[in-house]
Design an enzyme around this catalytic site. Structure first.
Site, PDB file in Angstrom:
ATOM      1  N   SER A  45       0.759  -1.236   0.090  1.00 21.60           N
ATOM      2  CA  SER A  45       0.055   0.260   0.055  1.00 21.60           C
ATOM      3  C   SER A  45       0.767   1.248   0.072  1.00 21.60           C
ATOM      4  O   SER A  45       0.391   2.387  -0.255  1.00 21.60           O
ATOM      5  CB  SER A  45      -0.901   0.027   1.118  1.00 21.60           C
ATOM      6  OG  SER A  45      -0.182  -0.198   2.603  1.00 21.60           O
ATOM      7  N   ASP A 362      -3.567   6.693   9.358  1.00 25.85           N
ATOM      8  CA  ASP A 362      -4.469   5.691   9.906  1.00 25.85           C
ATOM      9  C   ASP A 362      -4.124   4.278  10.481  1.00 25.85           C
ATOM     10  O   ASP A 362      -4.962   3.536  10.704  1.00 25.85           O
ATOM     11  CB  ASP A 362      -5.377   5.359   8.585  1.00 25.85           C
ATOM     12  CG  ASP A 362      -4.896   4.521   7.659  1.00 25.85           C
ATOM     13  OD1 ASP A 362      -3.415   4.534   7.779  1.00 25.85           O
ATOM     14  OD2 ASP A 362      -5.414   4.034   6.657  1.00 25.85           O
ATOM     15  N   HIS A 365       0.208   3.605   7.758  1.00 26.86           N
ATOM     16  CA  HIS A 365       0.495   4.359   6.761  1.00 26.86           C
ATOM     17  C   HIS A 365       0.655   5.862   7.173  1.00 26.86           C
ATOM     18  O   HIS A 365       0.206   6.444   8.399  1.00 26.86           O
ATOM     19  CB  HIS A 365      -0.790   4.403   5.899  1.00 26.86           C
ATOM     20  CG  HIS A 365      -1.043   3.050   5.570  1.00 26.86           C
ATOM     21  ND1 HIS A 365      -1.891   2.347   6.194  1.00 26.86           N
ATOM     22  CD2 HIS A 365      -0.509   2.291   4.613  1.00 26.86           C
ATOM     23  CE1 HIS A 365      -2.272   1.075   5.543  1.00 26.86           C
ATOM     24  NE2 HIS A 365      -1.264   1.228   4.576  1.00 26.86           N
TER      25      HIS A 365
END
Length: 383
Positions: A45, A362, A365
């Site tokens: 991600s 969050d 990240h």
């Protein structure tokens, strides 16, 4: 980045026609010269530019990053990124005068339909949020993953390499030589890989076994991936290390140390988990050293992910961040403002008033502000 059912979700960039004032400024600077024609990225991600929503949809898993407040700091709306704004790879593309990297699996959330496959001549992200370096078989054989599982380990590094090789067709290049020339003018990101693998392993394997079994397995598959990309013509590759996992809010929340001596008295980070990251990064750098000797005509750049994050954690005020540095900006109520059951984007989640003052967005990240700092340390080696 633990499980897609929880909060391991996507980092999404935009197609070239999305608003990007900084990109326009950098590409139009007097005397600016582009060193690379495009960017191709593999990873999780941290470099996923829009593949994650498609993978979530395959498994009918809700994707929180398609809801506010994701994306609102810079784009004014959710874009699919697992961030309040831009990512590290955004800032690097801007600085190099390149368009944002389009996702391989389709248009970003809320964007128009993609152009033809030939558009990947401008680059492509094959990264997927939650992806591991190691395949599902590695985890299942050690009892670390139930079978069957909805978790999309079918998007691991080896699968992303297969996706990349599927681009080698007439819609992208007429000949093998043309593809090799294209890739020779491109910048490749191989990772970050490893964070998800370690999050699968923490609490299920001893840290010593992780060091002796998981770390060398990850480093070896990264080495194999680099060799494969070089075979296809890659001449410039950026290979990030892993972040300081012992400072990551989800790790602190899920795997707390019973002994206070297990925490750094200055930062509150967990010492042993950070040591796993240091060990991974040292082993990775040794592997890259060997690859450079084997391929002297190829630029293989190690990107330090650990150091810049530790700089922010150790000196938050100096770098413009708030003192409560290990708490996430967007999340549920609980320690570190992190709650597995209430991810960012949930109706019951809360968001800090100044994301730019936070390091963590969050979970594992980072905020746009943190990504900007990290990218600035990488650019000196890339540009």
């Amino acid at each position: 980045m633990r499980s897609l059912q929880c909060a391991t979700v996507v980092l999404v960039l935009l197609w070239p026609w999305e608003p990007a004032s900084a990109l326009a400024a950098s590409s139009s600077a007097p005397g600016a010269r582009r060193r690379y024609d495009s960017i191709f990225s593999l990873g999780d991600s941290f470099t996923d530019t829009g593949n994650n929503p498609a993978v979530f949809a395959w498994y009918s898993i809700p994707d929180p990053v398609t809801r506010p407040p994701y994306g609102t700091t810079f784009f004014g709306r959710p874009t699919g990124r697992n961030c309040d704004g831009r990512l590290i790879i955004d800032f690097i593309a801007e600085a190099l005068g390149l368009p944002y990297v389009p996702p391989y699996l389709g248009p970003p959330f809320g964007s128009p339909p993609p152009p033809p496959a030939s558009s990947f001549r401008r680059g492509a992200s094959l990264a997927v949020g939650g992806a591991t370096a190691l395949d599902a078989g590695f985890f299942r054989s050690r009892g670390l993953l139930p079978a069957p599982s909805k978790f999309p380990l079918n998007a691991s590094l080896s699968v992303q390499l297969e996706w990349f090789e599927s681009l080698l067709k007439p819609s992208l290049c007429r000949t093998t030589q043309e593809c090799e020339e294209l890739f020779g003018r491109s910048l490749f990101f191989v990772g970050e890989f490893g964070v998800n693998d370690y999050l699968f392993s923490f609490g299920k394997m001893s840290l010593q076994d992780i060091r002796s079994v998981v770390v060398p397995s990850i480093v070896e598959i990264i080495r194999q991936a680099i060799e494969r990309l070089i075979k296809h013509g890659a001449k410039a590759l950026v290979v990030p290390g892993v972040i300081p996992l012992g400072c990551s809010p989800p790790v602190l929340f899920l795997f707390p140390e019973a002994d206070p001596a297990g925490y750094d008295a200055r930062t509150g980070c967990m010492l042993k988990h950070n040591e796993v990251g240091r060990h991974h990064n040292a082993a990775l750098q040794e592997s890259l050293k060997d690859l450079r000797a084997k391929h002297p005509g190829v630029s293989i750049i190690y990107a330090d992910f650990f150091g810049p994050v530790m700089d922010m954690v150790q000196s938050p005020r100096k770098l413009g961040f708030r003192e409560d540095v290990l708490s996430v900006c967007c999340g549920g109520h609980g320690r570190y403002n992190y709650n597995v059951s209430v991810p960012c984007g949930d109706a019951n989640a809360t968001t800090c008033s100044r994301p730019s003052a936070s390091i963590y967005w969050d979970g594992v990240h980072f905020t746009e502000a943190a990504n900007r700092h990290i990218s600035s340390t990488w650019l000196s080696s890339i540009s």
